[in-house]
Design an enzyme around this catalytic site. Structure first.
Site, short mmCIF file in Angstrom:
data_model
loop_
_atom_site.label_atom_id
_atom_site.label_comp_id
_atom_site.label_asym_id
_atom_site.label_seq_id
_atom_site.Cartn_x
_atom_site.Cartn_y
_atom_site.Cartn_z
N GLY A 47 8.60 118.27 46.01
CA GLY A 47 7.85 119.15 46.90
C GLY A 47 6.44 119.42 46.43
CB CYS A 48 4.69 119.18 43.32
SG CYS A 48 5.47 120.71 42.80
CB ALA A 49 0.62 117.05 46.67
#
Length: 140
Positions: A47-49
């Site tokens: 969920g982290c770019a």
């Protein structure tokens, strides 16, 4: 590493977002680098770019262990966000971590409002993962 109280005080002292942005990057530079062998898919935060890794350690009472965390990212600003998350949660009992919504603190110090939605979502993913782990460990 800076304590959460120190970070809150420093944010209050810094008026504009540019200064705060630089401060977050400085916090990231002070974060100890995560060993290469800990940069695994299990430790990766989804969920982290940017790439973000979190490692959880527990000690003490198995029913409500003290949790501490290591973390790292491949992006400077995100490393700083990791440092703030670790300062918020590390060294606390699992039950306290499970109940502590870091976003209330982050909103109060004006951290969230100037982040891009991608970074804000990544920050949420880190907080969510830590709190979910704490809930499991507090219930064990």
């Amino acid at each position: 590493m800076a304590s959460l109280d120190q970070i809150i005080d420093d944010f209050a002292f810094l008026d504009d977002w540019e200064d705060r942005y630089r401060y977050v990057i400085e916090l990231g530079k002070a974060l100890p680098e995560l060993a290469e062998e800990k940069r695994t898919s299990e430790n990766k935060v989804m969920g982290c770019a940017s790439q973000v890794w979190l490692v959880t350690h527990t000690s003490g009472d198995p029913e409500n262990p003290i949790m501490s965390f290591e973390g790292d990212s491949d992006a400077h600003i995100v490393r700083g966000l990791v440092a703030i998350v670790l300062a918020t949660y590390s060294g606390k009992p699992a039950s306290e971590i499970a109940a502590l919504d870091a976003f209330e603190i982050f909103s109060k110090i004006g951290l969230v409002e100037n982040l891009s939605s991608q970074r804000s979502n990544g920050l949420r993913s880190m907080v969510k993962r830590i709190r979910e782990e704490a809930k499991v460990r507090a219930a064990a």
